[in-house]
Structure formats: structure tokens, C-alpha cells
Write a protein that holds these residues in place. Sequence first.
Motif, PDB file in Angstrom:
ATOM      1  N   ASP A 148       0.836  -1.210   0.000  1.00  0.00           N
ATOM      2  CA  ASP A 148       0.000   0.000   0.000  1.00  0.00           C
ATOM      3  C   ASP A 148       0.869   1.258   0.000  1.00  0.00           C
ATOM      4  O   ASP A 148       0.517   2.269  -0.612  1.00  0.00           O
ATOM      5  N   TRP A 149       1.973   1.200   0.707  1.00  0.00           N
ATOM      6  CA  TRP A 149       2.929   2.312   0.689  1.00  0.00           C
ATOM      7  C   TRP A 149       3.471   2.523  -0.717  1.00  0.00           C
ATOM      8  O   TRP A 149       3.536   3.656  -1.212  1.00  0.00           O
ATOM      9  N   ASP A 150       3.846   1.439  -1.394  1.00  0.00           N
ATOM     10  CA  ASP A 150       4.360   1.542  -2.754  1.00  0.00           C
ATOM     11  C   ASP A 150       3.321   2.153  -3.685  1.00  0.00           C
ATOM     12  O   ASP A 150       3.658   2.962  -4.564  1.00  0.00           O
ATOM     13  N   GLU A 151       2.055   1.783  -3.496  1.00  0.00           N
ATOM     14  CA  GLU A 151       1.000   2.349  -4.335  1.00  0.00           C
ATOM     15  C   GLU A 151       0.857   3.852  -4.087  1.00  0.00           C
ATOM     16  O   GLU A 151       0.686   4.633  -5.028  1.00  0.00           O
ATOM     17  N   TRP A 152       0.947   4.265  -2.808  1.00  0.00           N
ATOM     18  CA  TRP A 152       0.843   5.698  -2.508  1.00  0.00           C
ATOM     19  C   TRP A 152       1.990   6.473  -3.144  1.00  0.00           C
ATOM     20  O   TRP A 152       1.798   7.590  -3.632  1.00  0.00           O
ATOM     21  N   LEU A 153       3.176   5.877  -3.175  1.00  0.00           N
ATOM     22  CA  LEU A 153       4.333   6.550  -3.762  1.00  0.00           C
ATOM     23  C   LEU A 153       4.143   6.847  -5.244  1.00  0.00           C
ATOM     24  O   LEU A 153       4.789   7.753  -5.784  1.00  0.00           O
ATOM     25  N   THR A 154       3.299   6.097  -5.925  1.00  0.00           N
ATOM     26  CA  THR A 154       3.062   6.327  -7.355  1.00  0.00           C
ATOM     27  C   THR A 154       1.951   7.343  -7.595  1.00  0.00           C
ATOM     28  O   THR A 154       1.637   7.650  -8.753  1.00  0.00           O
ATOM     29  N   GLY A 155       1.346   7.869  -6.532  1.00  0.00           N
ATOM     30  CA  GLY A 155       0.216   8.774  -6.660  1.00  0.00           C
ATOM     31  C   GLY A 155       0.616  10.223  -6.826  1.00  0.00           C
ATOM     32  O   GLY A 155       1.799  10.563  -6.995  1.00  0.00           O
ATOM     33  N   PRO A 156      -0.364  11.119  -6.735  1.00  0.00           N
ATOM     34  CA  PRO A 156      -0.133  12.530  -7.065  1.00  0.00           C
ATOM     35  C   PRO A 156       0.397  13.390  -5.920  1.00  0.00           C
ATOM     36  O   PRO A 156       0.683  14.567  -6.133  1.00  0.00           O
ATOM     37  N   SER A 157       0.520  12.841  -4.717  1.00  0.00           N
ATOM     38  CA  SER A 157       0.954  13.649  -3.583  1.00  0.00           C
ATOM     39  C   SER A 157       2.319  14.280  -3.855  1.00  0.00           C
ATOM     40  O   SER A 157       3.250  13.601  -4.309  1.00  0.00           O
ATOM     41  N   PRO A 158       2.474  15.587  -3.594  1.00  0.00           N
ATOM     42  CA  PRO A 158       3.794  16.216  -3.770  1.00  0.00           C
ATOM     43  C   PRO A 158       4.883  15.526  -2.960  1.00  0.00           C
ATOM     44  O   PRO A 158       6.021  15.401  -3.430  1.00  0.00           O
ATOM     45  N   LEU A 159       4.544  15.084  -1.747  1.00  0.00           N
ATOM     46  CA  LEU A 159       5.535  14.376  -0.937  1.00  0.00           C
ATOM     47  C   LEU A 159       5.909  13.047  -1.571  1.00  0.00           C
ATOM     48  O   LEU A 159       7.084  12.662  -1.613  1.00  0.00           O
ATOM     49  N   ALA A 160       4.918  12.333  -2.081  1.00  0.00           N
ATOM     50  CA  ALA A 160       5.208  11.055  -2.736  1.00  0.00           C
ATOM     51  C   ALA A 160       6.109  11.261  -3.946  1.00  0.00           C
ATOM     52  O   ALA A 160       7.038  10.470  -4.191  1.00  0.00           O
ATOM     53  N   ARG A 161       5.855  12.328  -4.698  1.00  0.00           N
ATOM     54  CA  ARG A 161       6.676  12.580  -5.889  1.00  0.00           C
ATOM     55  C   ARG A 161       8.123  12.891  -5.522  1.00  0.00           C
ATOM     56  O   ARG A 161       9.034  12.646  -6.324  1.00  0.00           O
ATOM     57  N   LEU A 162       8.333  13.436  -4.326  1.00  0.00           N
ATOM     58  CA  LEU A 162       9.707  13.645  -3.867  1.00  0.00           C
ATOM     59  C   LEU A 162      10.337  12.339  -3.386  1.00  0.00           C
ATOM     60  O   LEU A 162      11.471  12.020  -3.737  1.00  0.00           O
ATOM     61  N   LEU A 163       9.600  11.598  -2.573  1.00  0.00           N
ATOM     62  CA  LEU A 163      10.164  10.381  -1.996  1.00  0.00           C
ATOM     63  C   LEU A 163      10.503   9.342  -3.063  1.00  0.00           C
ATOM     64  O   LEU A 163      11.468   8.579  -2.916  1.00  0.00           O
ATOM     65  N   VAL A 164       9.731   9.304  -4.133  1.00  0.00           N
ATOM     66  CA  VAL A 164       9.996   8.306  -5.167  1.00  0.00           C
ATOM     67  C   VAL A 164      11.274   8.641  -5.934  1.00  0.00           C
ATOM     68  O   VAL A 164      11.843   7.774  -6.621  1.00  0.00           O
ATOM     69  N   ARG A 165      11.775   9.870  -5.787  1.00  0.00           N
ATOM     70  CA  ARG A 165      13.018  10.270  -6.459  1.00  0.00           C
ATOM     71  C   ARG A 165      14.257   9.962  -5.626  1.00  0.00           C
ATOM     72  O   ARG A 165      15.379  10.205  -6.075  1.00  0.00           O
ATOM     73  N   PHE A 166      14.075   9.448  -4.431  1.00  0.00           N
ATOM     74  CA  PHE A 166      15.235   9.081  -3.608  1.00  0.00           C
ATOM     75  C   PHE A 166      16.034   7.988  -4.306  1.00  0.00           C
ATOM     76  O   PHE A 166      15.465   7.110  -4.948  1.00  0.00           O
ATOM     77  N   PRO A 167      17.367   8.004  -4.169  1.00  0.00           N
ATOM     78  CA  PRO A 167      18.175   6.945  -4.783  1.00  0.00           C
ATOM     79  C   PRO A 167      17.881   5.591  -4.162  1.00  0.00           C
ATOM     80  O   PRO A 167      17.536   5.481  -2.990  1.00  0.00           O
ATOM     81  N   GLU A 168      18.003   4.564  -4.982  1.00  0.00           N
ATOM     82  CA  GLU A 168      17.783   3.200  -4.505  1.00  0.00           C
ATOM     83  C   GLU A 168      19.077   2.651  -3.909  1.00  0.00           C
ATOM     84  O   GLU A 168      20.182   3.040  -4.284  1.00  0.00           O
ATOM     85  N   PHE A 169      18.926   1.712  -2.988  1.00  0.00           N
ATOM     86  CA  PHE A 169      20.064   1.046  -2.352  1.00  0.00           C
ATOM     87  C   PHE A 169      20.074  -0.406  -2.808  1.00  0.00           C
ATOM     88  O   PHE A 169      19.013  -1.019  -2.937  1.00  0.00           O
ATOM     89  N   ASP A 170      21.257  -0.938  -3.066  1.00  0.00           N
ATOM     90  CA  ASP A 170      21.302  -2.276  -3.636  1.00  0.00           C
ATOM     91  C   ASP A 170      21.362  -3.377  -2.590  1.00  0.00           C
ATOM     92  O   ASP A 170      21.498  -4.549  -2.920  1.00  0.00           O
ATOM     93  N   ALA A 171      21.273  -3.012  -1.313  1.00  0.00           N
ATOM     94  CA  ALA A 171      21.207  -3.996  -0.221  1.00  0.00           C
ATOM     95  C   ALA A 171      20.549  -3.320   0.971  1.00  0.00           C
ATOM     96  O   ALA A 171      20.635  -2.098   1.111  1.00  0.00           O
TER      97      ALA A 171
END
Length: 355
Positions: free
Chosen positions: A150-173
Motif C-alpha cells: 500500500d505504501w508503494d501504491e501511494w508513492l506512485t500517486g499525485p501527492s507532492p511528498l510522494a513525488r519527492l520520496l519516489v526520487r530518492f536513490p535506490e540502495f542495492d542492499a
Amino acid sequence: MLADRLKISVDRAGHRISGVTIEGRSFLTSRYLEGKPPQAVAPVLSRLYALCGWGQSTAAESAVAAAAGEAAKVDALPLRAEAVLESLWRLRIDLPALFGIPPDLTGLADLRRALATAASDAAAWPGLIAALQGALEPGLPDRFPEAAADWDEWLTGPSPLARLLVRFPEFDAPVPAPFSLAPDSLERLAVRLADPAFAERPDLNGAPAETGALARCREKPLIRALLRREGATPRVRFAARLLELSNAPAELWRLLDGGAEERLMGALSPEPGVGIGWAETARGLLIHRAEVAAGRIVRYRIVAPTEWNFHPDGALTMGLLGQPAADDEAARRHAELAVLALDPCVPYTIEVRHA
């Protein structure tokens, strides 16, 4: 007396972050308060600290009262409201700035002034809480997710905060997380809090500990699931902060109605003339230790959240070491987000070096 900033150096070797060096601390030396009457401590500290002023005065009043064998008359409501405002500042101003987005200053200065008014005029509290609730609602989930999907689904939504958080770099571990510091730990740490070396570089069970939203929310279903999947990444730390904020209006209304403080502040006296006061702030657990004799401060120690989270081997270092960094800009972005997620109480600089 007070360190005015942190200097954070990140070493990059190949395509990885290979080292982290943290210099500077934000602690107050005992000498500055020695000889002063206990009742002078809170006013002095409120002038010295621009951030978390209510947290500082709450912990100070609790510590000196405990040293006298008394209970402090402190109110959890301004303490909690201040923490909400501090988090709003990070989310509306500091986080967007890292991505080159103009800050949203709407109403923040008004809210700060309203808090100062409510602290001295109880009739102003309903209006302030309603205003805080209105400031929090845009961008937060209508119902905060409890599952990672459900968190992942919210991250793909229109919230300005979600649009920022989804731009965070990914970690490989998965990123390791330190122990969580809780008020329950203070009885075990009571003797060590007297040592100035401990105040500069505190540890729990011989290892660095973390304090703040992640430590407080670690057992919540969503945060537990995200920690299993990703570890203690900046995005997970922000998820914990958002979870706390989603619950904040209900907590403020409950406190206004005389509800229990629920581990927001407290005190203990390990021996006569010694008091330890603590307060949960936006950044984490703030601890004061006062030693009083003949009506004067003999020794005073402050251990701020920054000392825990920016310990040389602590949460920041654990979160950055070994992470991918294709170039200097990637290393800097990793460091900037990691620092902001832990939120030091002093300014900082970040330098990227080649190992």
C-alpha cells in the motif's frame, strides 16, 4: 562552548562510498551553567537554542525538579506541537530544496507565532491544532498504509511528498539500522550521563544507537515491513516521520482534553541532588542531567539527538558506507538525503573526497 556546525566528509572509492567522517558536536559544556541557580537553567537554554526551544526547556525543568526531589510542572502540548512544526519545516522547505523545488512557506511563520501565543493563552489551542491539522493534510495519505504494498501504491500517486520520496536513490542492499534509543534506557545510562566524554560520543550497550521517528515507530507494521525490505534508508526514515505526523492531530486534541502524555517527557533521580530530564522532540530523545548542591548547579550535561545519530560510527555512517555512488554528485545526493532524514540540530557542510 557550542559547536556551530557539523562537517561531514564522504569518501568515494570506485563506485562506492568507502568512508564517512563526522566532525563537530552540538553539546553544552557543564562550565557554562556551573554556579547558576537551578531556576535560571531553562531560560538560559531557551535563549541559546533556536531549535526545539520547548524541548530544551521541558527537559531542563524536568531535570532540575528531579534533582530537588520534585515533579516538574511542564506541559506536553507545546512540546508535541513544536515537534510537528519542526517536521513540517523539513518537509515543506528543506526536502524540496534538495531537488531544486521552491519551498512552500505557506503559513509556517504564522503557525510558529500561534504556538507562542497558545503557550501563554490556553484559549488559542483549538485554533492552533485545527491550523496544524489543515497544514498536515495536503500530501499525506487519507489513511496511512500499514503494508509495504500500500505504501508503494501511494508513492506512485499525485501527492507532492510522494513525488519527492519516489526520487530518492535506490540502495542495492538493505541498510543496517542501529539500536533504537528509548526512555527506558535512561536508568541504565544514568551513571554514564555524568561523564562529559559520554555526552560527546554516547553509546547503548557498547554500540551507537538511533533516536527519532524511526526509533519511535520501529514496531509499527509498515515501518517493520519496510525495514525488513529496505533497511534504514532515508526514505524509510521519512516514512516514519510521515506516520508520526499522520497521528499528530489526534494526539494534540487528546492532550488538549487532558489525555496522558504517552512517553513524551519524563524525569528520574538516580541519587539525591541529581536529576535526569528527557523530552521527545522531532529529532529524537533529548536528555538533560543536572547535579545541584547548595542551591547551585554543580554540573550539567546535555545529550542531544544529534550526538546519537551523528556518532562517528552511528546511523549516518551505517547508512552510507558501501552504498553505490557512480560519481561525486551521486555520493553527495546520498549524503544530503541521509543527513536530512536524520535532521541534525546544527548547520552542516558535506564534502565528497576521493579515497
